[in-house]
Motif scaffolding. Structure first.
Motif, PDB file in Angstrom:
ATOM      1  N   LEU A 268      74.561  63.221   4.430  1.00  0.00           N
ATOM      2  CA  LEU A 268      73.785  63.553   5.632  1.00  0.00           C
ATOM      3  C   LEU A 268      72.810  64.692   5.344  1.00  0.00           C
ATOM      4  O   LEU A 268      71.683  64.700   5.838  1.00  0.00           O
ATOM      5  CB  LEU A 268      74.726  63.935   6.784  1.00  0.00           C
ATOM      6  N   THR A 269      73.247  65.636   4.514  1.00  0.00           N
ATOM      7  CA  THR A 269      72.374  66.758   4.137  1.00  0.00           C
ATOM      8  C   THR A 269      71.141  66.253   3.382  1.00  0.00           C
ATOM      9  O   THR A 269      70.022  66.713   3.612  1.00  0.00           O
ATOM     10  CB  THR A 269      73.145  67.780   3.263  1.00  0.00           C
ATOM     11  N   GLU A 270      71.347  65.287   2.501  1.00  0.00           N
ATOM     12  CA  GLU A 270      70.211  64.717   1.753  1.00  0.00           C
ATOM     13  C   GLU A 270      69.215  64.042   2.712  1.00  0.00           C
ATOM     14  O   GLU A 270      67.998  64.151   2.535  1.00  0.00           O
ATOM     15  CB  GLU A 270      70.710  63.687   0.733  1.00  0.00           C
ATOM     16  N   ILE A 271      69.753  63.362   3.716  1.00  0.00           N
ATOM     17  CA  ILE A 271      68.881  62.686   4.694  1.00  0.00           C
ATOM     18  C   ILE A 271      68.121  63.731   5.514  1.00  0.00           C
ATOM     19  O   ILE A 271      66.913  63.615   5.738  1.00  0.00           O
ATOM     20  CB  ILE A 271      69.709  61.752   5.607  1.00  0.00           C
ATOM     21  N   ALA A 272      68.827  64.777   5.937  1.00  0.00           N
ATOM     22  CA  ALA A 272      68.173  65.858   6.693  1.00  0.00           C
ATOM     23  C   ALA A 272      67.095  66.528   5.843  1.00  0.00           C
ATOM     24  O   ALA A 272      65.991  66.808   6.337  1.00  0.00           O
ATOM     25  CB  ALA A 272      69.212  66.883   7.152  1.00  0.00           C
ATOM     26  N   ASP A 273      67.402  66.760   4.571  1.00  0.00           N
ATOM     27  CA  ASP A 273      66.420  67.392   3.671  1.00  0.00           C
ATOM     28  C   ASP A 273      65.169  66.533   3.538  1.00  0.00           C
ATOM     29  O   ASP A 273      64.054  67.048   3.410  1.00  0.00           O
ATOM     30  CB  ASP A 273      67.032  67.611   2.276  1.00  0.00           C
ATOM     31  N   TYR A 274      65.363  65.216   3.566  1.00  0.00           N
ATOM     32  CA  TYR A 274      64.217  64.304   3.458  1.00  0.00           C
ATOM     33  C   TYR A 274      63.312  64.430   4.690  1.00  0.00           C
ATOM     34  O   TYR A 274      62.077  64.467   4.570  1.00  0.00           O
ATOM     35  CB  TYR A 274      64.697  62.855   3.292  1.00  0.00           C
ATOM     36  N   PHE A 275      63.913  64.477   5.883  1.00  0.00           N
ATOM     37  CA  PHE A 275      63.109  64.474   7.112  1.00  0.00           C
ATOM     38  C   PHE A 275      62.557  65.848   7.491  1.00  0.00           C
ATOM     39  O   PHE A 275      61.618  65.932   8.280  1.00  0.00           O
ATOM     40  CB  PHE A 275      63.923  63.915   8.288  1.00  0.00           C
ATOM     41  N   ARG A 276      63.112  66.931   6.892  1.00  0.00           N
ATOM     42  CA  ARG A 276      62.680  68.280   7.316  1.00  0.00           C
ATOM     43  C   ARG A 276      61.193  68.543   7.073  1.00  0.00           C
ATOM     44  O   ARG A 276      60.505  69.040   7.972  1.00  0.00           O
ATOM     45  CB  ARG A 276      63.559  69.338   6.632  1.00  0.00           C
ATOM     46  N   PRO A 277      60.639  68.214   5.910  1.00  0.00           N
ATOM     47  CA  PRO A 277      59.191  68.457   5.717  1.00  0.00           C
ATOM     48  C   PRO A 277      58.339  67.663   6.712  1.00  0.00           C
ATOM     49  O   PRO A 277      57.292  68.139   7.155  1.00  0.00           O
ATOM     50  CB  PRO A 277      58.934  67.981   4.281  1.00  0.00           C
ATOM     51  N   TYR A 278      58.791  66.467   7.062  1.00  0.00           N
ATOM     52  CA  TYR A 278      58.031  65.662   8.023  1.00  0.00           C
ATOM     53  C   TYR A 278      58.061  66.324   9.404  1.00  0.00           C
ATOM     54  O   TYR A 278      57.059  66.332  10.123  1.00  0.00           O
ATOM     55  CB  TYR A 278      58.605  64.238   8.090  1.00  0.00           C
ATOM     56  N   ARG A 279      59.200  66.907   9.752  1.00  0.00           N
ATOM     57  CA  ARG A 279      59.291  67.649  11.025  1.00  0.00           C
ATOM     58  C   ARG A 279      58.263  68.782  11.034  1.00  0.00           C
ATOM     59  O   ARG A 279      57.554  69.001  12.018  1.00  0.00           O
ATOM     60  CB  ARG A 279      60.710  68.212  11.204  1.00  0.00           C
ATOM     61  N   GLU A 280      58.192  69.532   9.908  1.00  0.00           N
ATOM     62  CA  GLU A 280      57.250  70.658   9.827  1.00  0.00           C
ATOM     63  C   GLU A 280      55.805  70.166   9.988  1.00  0.00           C
ATOM     64  O   GLU A 280      55.005  70.792  10.671  1.00  0.00           O
ATOM     65  CB  GLU A 280      57.410  71.401   8.485  1.00  0.00           C
ATOM     66  N   GLU A 281      55.512  69.045   9.341  1.00  0.00           N
ATOM     67  CA  GLU A 281      54.171  68.436   9.478  1.00  0.00           C
ATOM     68  C   GLU A 281      53.861  68.136  10.948  1.00  0.00           C
ATOM     69  O   GLU A 281      52.761  68.400  11.431  1.00  0.00           O
ATOM     70  CB  GLU A 281      54.139  67.093   8.735  1.00  0.00           C
ATOM     71  N   CYS A 282      54.845  67.547  11.623  1.00  0.00           N
ATOM     72  CA  CYS A 282      54.659  67.169  13.037  1.00  0.00           C
ATOM     73  C   CYS A 282      54.458  68.398  13.920  1.00  0.00           C
ATOM     74  O   CYS A 282      53.668  68.368  14.875  1.00  0.00           O
ATOM     75  CB  CYS A 282      55.856  66.358  13.539  1.00  0.00           C
ATOM     76  N   LEU A 283      55.157  69.486  13.600  1.00  0.00           N
ATOM     77  CA  LEU A 283      54.997  70.734  14.365  1.00  0.00           C
ATOM     78  C   LEU A 283      53.613  71.326  14.120  1.00  0.00           C
ATOM     79  O   LEU A 283      52.927  71.754  15.049  1.00  0.00           O
ATOM     80  CB  LEU A 283      56.088  71.738  13.984  1.00  0.00           C
ATOM     81  N   GLU A 284      53.199  71.339  12.837  1.00  0.00           N
ATOM     82  CA  GLU A 284      51.895  71.934  12.498  1.00  0.00           C
ATOM     83  C   GLU A 284      50.737  71.144  13.107  1.00  0.00           C
ATOM     84  O   GLU A 284      49.748  71.714  13.565  1.00  0.00           O
ATOM     85  CB  GLU A 284      51.732  71.996  10.973  1.00  0.00           C
ATOM     86  N   SER A 285      50.874  69.815  13.149  1.00  0.00           N
ATOM     87  CA  SER A 285      49.775  68.982  13.675  1.00  0.00           C
ATOM     88  C   SER A 285      49.780  68.952  15.205  1.00  0.00           C
ATOM     89  O   SER A 285      48.829  68.475  15.819  1.00  0.00           O
ATOM     90  CB  SER A 285      49.901  67.553  13.152  1.00  0.00           C
ATOM     91  N   GLY A 286      50.877  69.424  15.825  1.00  0.00           N
ATOM     92  CA  GLY A 286      50.972  69.377  17.282  1.00  0.00           C
ATOM     93  C   GLY A 286      51.569  68.076  17.792  1.00  0.00           C
ATOM     94  O   GLY A 286      51.739  67.878  18.995  1.00  0.00           O
ATOM     95  N   LEU A 287      51.904  67.164  16.853  1.00  0.00           N
ATOM     96  CA  LEU A 287      52.520  65.902  17.249  1.00  0.00           C
ATOM     97  C   LEU A 287      53.890  66.162  17.894  1.00  0.00           C
ATOM     98  O   LEU A 287      54.280  65.481  18.839  1.00  0.00           O
ATOM     99  CB  LEU A 287      52.671  64.992  16.018  1.00  0.00           C
ATOM    100  N   MET A 288      54.599  67.161  17.357  1.00  0.00           N
ATOM    101  CA  MET A 288      55.851  67.581  17.992  1.00  0.00           C
ATOM    102  C   MET A 288      55.562  68.843  18.801  1.00  0.00           C
ATOM    103  O   MET A 288      55.281  69.893  18.233  1.00  0.00           O
ATOM    104  CB  MET A 288      56.947  67.847  16.959  1.00  0.00           C
ATOM    105  N   ASN A 289      55.598  68.710  20.100  1.00  0.00           N
ATOM    106  CA  ASN A 289      55.303  69.832  20.992  1.00  0.00           C
ATOM    107  C   ASN A 289      56.571  70.644  21.216  1.00  0.00           C
ATOM    108  O   ASN A 289      57.633  70.081  21.510  1.00  0.00           O
ATOM    109  CB  ASN A 289      54.787  69.269  22.328  1.00  0.00           C
ATOM    110  N   THR A 290      56.494  71.955  21.064  1.00  0.00           N
ATOM    111  CA  THR A 290      57.698  72.791  21.214  1.00  0.00           C
ATOM    112  C   THR A 290      58.305  72.689  22.610  1.00  0.00           C
ATOM    113  O   THR A 290      59.471  72.994  22.810  1.00  0.00           O
ATOM    114  CB  THR A 290      57.382  74.269  20.899  1.00  0.00           C
TER     115      THR A 290
END
Length: 472
Positions: A268-290
């Motif tokens: 599960l940690t490996e899967i989370a590690d995979y998706f974490r950079p994508y989450r950061e991308e989404c936050l930086e682009s505004g796609l994920m709104n806080t």
């Protein structure tokens, strides 16, 4: 721990459907999913929810992807794990009711392309709007899970839920899902609800909720202790907020108890590690709104889903009437009661919310009624749990009330597949294209044109000028 005392809770992972639908408006492309699915396939999930809901529309409209192609690619990668989809009963994945032949063909093609479990719900909990999809799923050898749209109100007693569980089992469903789309189910009420459902039916129970109100992890714990068999969770980078509780947290919570999931935290940690950079991308682009990441206790105060609240705020903003926010919030339960106290889930939540906004802005209740409000009162969405307010029926429908229906709405629909086939034949490259067109004619046509243009770029010589089709 005595072997007979063990009752491991099963986990359905939502990262590939509801988690990104809830946090980034369903914008995760297939290419973002494919590199990690081999790892996800090794975890031992009960199922991975990866299709249906808004993913179909969003794939075509925003990502310019064929949703059927996505499903085939996911199926090829998940060799050991069941794939699950969300299906809106007689509405399929659209927003209006479709004829039975379209529903049956969609179910057939979903299972043929790789779906194992179909979660079927209706926004009014009208079982008549579920039966065709359940029968079709069983006929194709799929697992039919019927979801109850969870809501609060005087009509929704434990007896109501217990009776619904029995009806669902009697209609041939393989399991029941409590679909708590607004995060309204609090921990001790979950104990009561699961107990009641278990009294009504003997099939497995799955609980699906959202973290919107901040109680979801505790709700899962109490539900599992009460006998809930399956819980829906999201891998941590796309968990919490308006998404689900985090998979790793729930796995750790039940570790070493009779409910131990047996899932490996290292994987599960490996899967989370995979998706974490994508989450950061989404936050930086505004796609994920806080805004969607915090706790909104107003969900419990007003019993209004988070998405409905934000929709209402934008409607008021457009009218320069944000000062009417509290007034509209108070009007929502009144409108809901007038319309037979439906659960607030797509599309009933939008119908009730928009009507409440009109009632407040016009200064007179039901001075203006939306087409959708009229259709609810005419019975076109199905049967509500409580009767409509007769004064509202008179005011909104007038003489038209004699046209109200009491039958299953789809009984009035002519078979539609042949008509859709004829309308879109110039674009057809695969059998499934007719279903894409049936659900979203304009969006599908735009996508078919885009697909054709892309194929022409790749291989201009591949054009079949006679009928405009290209080999897939």
């Amino acid at each position: 721990m005595a072997e007979e005392m063990k009752k491991p809770v099963k986990i359905t992972e939502t990262i590939l459907r509801d988690a990104h639908q809830s946090l980034i408006a369903t914008r995760m492309p297939t290419d973002e999913m494919l590199p990690i699915i081999e790892k996800m396939d090794q975890v031992g999930y009960h199922a991975v929810e990866c299709w249906g809901g808004a993913t179909f529309d969003a794939s075509l409209r925003f990502l310019k992807e064929d949703p059927w192609e996505r499903l085939r690619k996911l199926r090829a990668g998940f060799k050991n794990t069941k794939l699950q989809m969300l299906f809106r009963g007689q509405n399929i994945l659209g927003y209006s009711q479709y004829p039975d032949d379209v529903v049956e063909y969609f179910v057939q093609k979903s299972i043929a392309n790789g779906i194992d479990i179909i979660r079927i719900f209706d926004c009014l909990n009208d079982v008549r709007n579920l039966q065709t999809a359940v029968n079709a799923c069983k006929k194709e050898g799929g697992h039919a899970q019927v979801a109850l749209s969870y809501t609060l109100g005087e009509a929704y007693t434990l007896d109501y839920w217990r009776d619904m569980a029995k009806k669902i089992e009697d209609m041939g469903a393989d399991s029941i899902c409590i679909k708590d789309m607004a995060g309204l189910l609090v921990p001790y009420k979950a104990t009561e609800l699961v107990t009641a459902l278990k009294e009504g039916a003997s099939i497995p129970i799955d609980l699906h909720t959202h973290y919107t109100s901040g109680v979801a992890s505790m709700t899962y714990m109490k539900a599992v202790e009460a006998g809930c068999d399956i819980i829906d969770t999201a891998i941590s980078p796309f968990a919490l907020g308006t998404s689900q509780p985090a998979t790793e947290v729930m796995v750790e919570t039940f570790k070493g108890t009779p409910y131990d999931t047996g899932l490996d935290q290292a994987k599960l940690t490996e899967i989370a590690d995979y998706f974490r950079p994508y989450r950061e991308e989404c936050l930086e682009s505004g796609l994920m709104n806080t805004k969607v990441l915090g706790v909104n206790i107003n969900t419990l105060r007003y019993q209004v889903p988070g998405g409905m609240l934000s929709n209402m705020v934008s409607q008021l903003k457009e009218q320069n009437a944000e000062d009417k926010y509290e007034e509209v919030l108070k009007e929502i339960p009144r409108v809901r009661k007038d319309l037979g106290e439906p659960p607030l889930v797509t599309p009933s939540s939008q119908i009730v919310g928009t009507q409440a906004v009109f009632n407040v802005l016009m200064g007179e209740r039901y001075k203006v009624a939306t087409k959708e409000t009229k259709d609810v009162l005419l019975g076109k969405y199905g049967q509500t749990v409580k009767p409509f307010n007769p004064e509202v029926v008179d005011k909104v429908l007038g003489e038209d009330k004699v046209n109200a229906i009491t039958c299953r709405p789809a009984d009035l629909l002519e078979p539609g597949l042949a008509k859709f086939e004829e309308e879109m034949k110039q674009w057809k490259q695969q059998d499934e294209d007719v279903l894409t067109y049936a659900l979203f004619p304009k969006v599908a046509t735009d996508f078919f044109k885009y697909r054709e243009a892309q194929q022409t770029k790749i291989d201009p010589a591949a054009a079949d000028t006679k009928n405009g089709a290209y080999p897939v």
